[in-house]
Design an enzyme around this catalytic site. Structure first.
Site, PDB file in Angstrom:
ATOM      1  N   GLN A   1      -7.103  -0.723   1.236  1.00 49.08           N
ATOM      2  CA  GLN A   1      -6.591  -0.526   2.598  1.00 49.08           C
ATOM      3  C   GLN A   1      -7.404   0.572   3.282  1.00 49.08           C
ATOM      4  O   GLN A   1      -7.422   1.724   2.834  1.00 49.08           O
ATOM      5  CB  GLN A   1      -5.114  -0.131   2.601  1.00 49.08           C
TER       6      GLN A   1
ATOM      7  N   PRO B   1       0.837  -1.208   0.000  1.00 50.67           N
ATOM      8  CA  PRO B   1       0.000   0.000   0.000  1.00 50.67           C
ATOM      9  C   PRO B   1       0.866   1.250   0.000  1.00 50.67           C
ATOM     10  O   PRO B   1       1.791   1.365   0.800  1.00 50.67           O
ATOM     11  CB  PRO B   1      -0.791  -0.126   1.308  1.00 50.67           C
TER      12      PRO B   1
ATOM     13  N   TYR C   1      -0.950   5.077  12.701  1.00 45.27           N
ATOM     14  CA  TYR C   1      -2.309   5.595  12.521  1.00 45.27           C
ATOM     15  C   TYR C   1      -3.216   5.060  13.651  1.00 45.27           C
ATOM     16  O   TYR C   1      -2.735   4.446  14.593  1.00 45.27           O
ATOM     17  CB  TYR C   1      -2.808   5.246  11.110  1.00 45.27           C
TER      18      TYR C   1
ATOM     19  N   GLY D   1       7.249  -2.456  -2.099  1.00 41.73           N
ATOM     20  CA  GLY D   1       6.908  -1.036  -2.115  1.00 41.73           C
ATOM     21  C   GLY D   1       7.786  -0.236  -3.051  1.00 41.73           C
ATOM     22  O   GLY D   1       7.503  -0.107  -4.242  1.00 41.73           O
TER      23      GLY D   1
ATOM     24  N   THR E   1       0.417   5.518  -0.325  1.00 40.32           N
ATOM     25  CA  THR E   1      -0.341   6.764  -0.455  1.00 40.32           C
ATOM     26  C   THR E   1       0.238   7.625  -1.566  1.00 40.32           C
ATOM     27  O   THR E   1       1.448   7.710  -1.724  1.00 40.32           O
ATOM     28  CB  THR E   1      -0.312   7.511   0.893  1.00 40.32           C
TER      29      THR E   1
ATOM     30  N   HIS F   1      -5.781  -0.943   8.209  1.00 43.08           N
ATOM     31  CA  HIS F   1      -4.448  -0.385   8.474  1.00 43.08           C
ATOM     32  C   HIS F   1      -4.237  -0.318   9.984  1.00 43.08           C
ATOM     33  O   HIS F   1      -4.704   0.589  10.653  1.00 43.08           O
ATOM     34  CB  HIS F   1      -4.336   1.001   7.848  1.00 43.08           C
ATOM     35  N   GLY F   2      -3.517  -1.318  10.481  1.00 50.66           N
ATOM     36  CA  GLY F   2      -3.236  -1.366  11.915  1.00 50.66           C
ATOM     37  C   GLY F   2      -1.780  -1.056  12.205  1.00 50.66           C
ATOM     38  O   GLY F   2      -1.259  -1.428  13.254  1.00 50.66           O
ATOM     39  N   ALA F   3      -1.113  -0.374  11.258  1.00 51.12           N
ATOM     40  CA  ALA F   3       0.343  -0.171  11.342  1.00 51.12           C
ATOM     41  C   ALA F   3       0.695   1.314  11.280  1.00 51.12           C
ATOM     42  O   ALA F   3      -0.167   2.191  11.180  1.00 51.12           O
ATOM     43  CB  ALA F   3       1.017  -0.910  10.182  1.00 51.12           C
TER      44      ALA F   3
ATOM     45  N   ARG G   1      -2.790  -4.938   8.700  1.00 55.96           N
ATOM     46  CA  ARG G   1      -1.358  -4.637   8.611  1.00 55.96           C
ATOM     47  C   ARG G   1      -0.850  -4.214   9.980  1.00 55.96           C
ATOM     48  O   ARG G   1      -1.487  -3.414  10.673  1.00 55.96           O
ATOM     49  CB  ARG G   1      -1.125  -3.505   7.608  1.00 55.96           C
TER      50      ARG G   1
HETATM   51  C1  LIG Z   1       5.207   6.860  -1.075  1.00 56.10           C
HETATM   52  C2  LIG Z   1       4.843   5.857  -0.017  1.00 56.10           C
HETATM   53  C3  LIG Z   1       3.550   5.869   0.498  1.00 56.10           C
HETATM   54  C4  LIG Z   1       3.184   4.922   1.462  1.00 56.10           C
HETATM   55  N1  LIG Z   1       1.865   4.867   1.910  1.00 56.10           N
HETATM   56  C5  LIG Z   1       1.458   3.838   2.687  1.00 56.10           C
HETATM   57  C6  LIG Z   1       0.079   3.631   2.964  1.00 56.10           C
HETATM   58  O1  LIG Z   1      -0.824   4.338   2.494  1.00 56.10           O
HETATM   59  N2  LIG Z   1      -0.265   2.582   3.771  1.00 56.10           N
HETATM   60  C7  LIG Z   1       0.683   1.748   4.307  1.00 56.10           C
HETATM   61  O2  LIG Z   1       0.337   0.821   5.037  1.00 56.10           O
HETATM   62  N3  LIG Z   1       1.991   1.914   4.033  1.00 56.10           N
HETATM   63  C8  LIG Z   1       2.400   2.913   3.214  1.00 56.10           C
HETATM   64  N4  LIG Z   1       3.722   3.019   2.860  1.00 56.10           N
HETATM   65  C9  LIG Z   1       4.681   2.010   3.337  1.00 56.10           C
HETATM   66  C10 LIG Z   1       4.872   0.907   2.295  1.00 56.10           C
HETATM   67  O3  LIG Z   1       3.696   0.133   2.142  1.00 56.10           O
HETATM   68  C11 LIG Z   1       6.012  -0.046   2.708  1.00 56.10           C
HETATM   69  O4  LIG Z   1       5.708  -0.566   3.961  1.00 56.10           O
HETATM   70  C12 LIG Z   1       7.372   0.652   2.765  1.00 56.10           C
HETATM   71  O5  LIG Z   1       7.618   1.387   1.584  1.00 56.10           O
HETATM   72  C13 LIG Z   1       8.476  -0.369   2.983  1.00 56.10           C
HETATM   73  O6  LIG Z   1       8.467  -1.349   1.958  1.00 56.10           O
HETATM   74  P1  LIG Z   1       9.570  -1.328   0.784  1.00 56.10           P
HETATM   75  O7  LIG Z   1      10.902  -1.427   1.456  1.00 56.10           O
HETATM   76  O8  LIG Z   1       9.248  -2.468  -0.106  1.00 56.10           O
HETATM   77  O9  LIG Z   1       9.396   0.010   0.091  1.00 56.10           O
HETATM   78  C14 LIG Z   1       4.123   3.983   1.923  1.00 56.10           C
HETATM   79  C15 LIG Z   1       5.421   4.009   1.401  1.00 56.10           C
HETATM   80  C16 LIG Z   1       5.776   4.917   0.429  1.00 56.10           C
HETATM   81  C17 LIG Z   1       7.153   4.836  -0.154  1.00 56.10           C
END
Ligand SMILES: Cc1cc2nc3c(=O)[nH]c(=O)nc-3n(C[C@H](O)[C@H](O)[C@H](O)COP(=O)(O)O)c2cc1C
Length: 379
Positions: A108, A30, A188, A331, A32, A183-185, A236
């Site tokens: 999410q 996920p 938030y 991500g 944003t 979204h439990g992470a 999450r």
């Molecule tokens: C631009 C951006 C926006 C994110 N928005 C969310 C979100 O809306 N919800 C969420 O649970 N995590 C969000 N994350 C966290 C990612 O889901 C992920 O946990 C994080 O990037 C680490 O994973 P990675 O190492 O594969 O990037 C966001 C990360 C990035 C980079």
């Protein structure tokens, strides 16, 4: 980077998640994007964005955090919602585009809680207790300065929050989604209830680690009762937060046993653990187990999704093997190349994931999309 590990076969194995037949183990994490209409409706740009990950081989996509109500849940301006029928209609082309390319898509649902920094509906934040989130608001989502001090939710308002998640889950189903992820992470609202220093409640929602899981458990059960058995429901969970990246659970492995054990006793389908590095020890002072390994151990009946710098096929394979994960969520490496699963499968070159220093401005988020559409040399 190049990809050649034999164990990558696991990444390409199908997986059954409740009613979903996923073609492989690659999940879009996920993320944003603040690219919705100002009133929370999804845009054509979002449709094309999500479609590109399904085209690129992701079997399952988890959307950016979506606000479930028109009260205190919205966290960012131009964040999408699932709070109205207009929101439902706007998501229909998004879910259809993903399905057309063989993907499944989960919404999410996110209540911003103490980390809200842009809400056109109402002023003021709500949280477990009147404790300000640490750190500063996120600049890439147009925030600046310290977070506001939230007000503690009273018992009636907690009931409204729970109901709003259930209603938004029904709207998600109406909008064509295949499931919802609570979204439990990341600091938030639901995570604020789970977190010792953000939850000072003395009612049944605070105190012991078990009591701090109560909101999460009640949301899951309300959502399940609302959507029935033919719909995926996940949650999450993290230690770190947007406002406190290095936070660790103070009771360590014992707390993981309580949290994951409590969630295993609900009707949730999957636990999505997210850490800076998914394969690193969650509590290095105690032992070498990662958070996904602990989730596997303490919630043996649930599907486990692991996330955190699983940037290469080899790192994903490690998580799917010894790491105890059934699915891996990608991500920043997915932002760098929307066809990450196909490149790994075909042994093609991978671009480096976007680095944290690139998180400086909204412009860079849009740049990532451009970069992902560039032609890429094959190796
Ligand atoms: C631009 C951006 C926006 C994110 N928005 C969310 C979100 O809306 N919800 C969420 O649970 N995590 C969000 N994350 C966290 C990612 O889901 C992920 O946990 C994080 O990037 C680490 O994973 P990675 O190492 O594969 O990037 C966001 C990360 C990035 C980079």
């Amino acid at each position: 980077m190049s990809e050649t590990s034999a164990s990558e076969a696991t990444l390409n194995e199908p997986y059954g998640l409740r009613g979903l037949d996923l073609p492989n183990r690659a999940v879009l994490a996920p993320m944003t994007r603040i690219s919705a209409h100002g009133d929370g409706r999804a845009t054509e740009r979002m449709r094309d964005y999500y479609r590109s990950f399904a085209e690129g081989g992701f079997g399952l996509l988890v959307t950016e955090g979506i606000y479930p109500d028109a009260a205190h849940s919205q966290g960012y301006l131009d964040q999408p919602g699932l709070a109205t029928s207009a929101h439902v209609d706007s998501w229909l082309p998004v879910t259809a585009a993903v399905h057309e390319h063989g993907g499944s898509i989960i919404a999410q649902l996110m209540h911003a809680g103490p980390q809200g920094q842009g809400n056109p509906h109402v002023s003021g934040l709500r949280s477990a207790s009147a404790v300000r989130a640490r750190g500063e608001q996120a600049g890439m989502y147009r925030g600046s300065g310290p977070y506001e001090v939230p007000e503690a939710l009273n018992a009636e308002e907690i009931g409204e929050v729970i109901s709003s998640f259930a209603a938004a889950a029904v709207r998600a189903r109406d909008a064509g989604f295949d499931g919802v992820e609570i979204h439990g992470a990341n600091g938030y609202l639901v995570d604020a209830f789970l977190t010792d220093y953000l939850n000072e409640r003395t009612d049944g929602y605070g105190g012991s680690p078990m009591a701090r899981t109560r909101l999460a458990r009640e949301i899951i059960e309300a959502v399940r009762a609302a959507v029935g058995n033919d719909f995926v429901v996940g949650i999450r969970i993290s230690q770190g937060k947007v406002s406190d990246a290095t936070h660790r659970w103070s009771e360590g492995v014992a707390e993981a046993e309580t949290v994951f054990g409590a969630l295993a006793g609900t009707s949730v389908d999957y636990l999505h653990t997210t850490e800076w590095k998914a394969n690193a020890p969650a509590f290095p002072d105690e032992d070498a187990r990662s958070l996904s390994q602990l989730a596997r151990e303490f919630a043996p009946g649930l599907s486990i999704v692991a996330n955190g710098h699983l940037d290469t096929g080899a790192e994903a394979a490690e998580s799917l093997g010894a790491g105890g994960a059934d699915l891996v969520a990608i991500g920043k490496a997915a932002l760098a190349q929307h066809d990450w699963p196909q490149r790994v499968q075909q042994g093609r070159q991978l671009l480096d994931p976007l680095t944290p220093s690139a998180f400086g401005s909204l412009a860079t988020i849009q740049d990532w999309e451009l970069r992902a559409s560039e032609p890429v040399p094959t190796s």
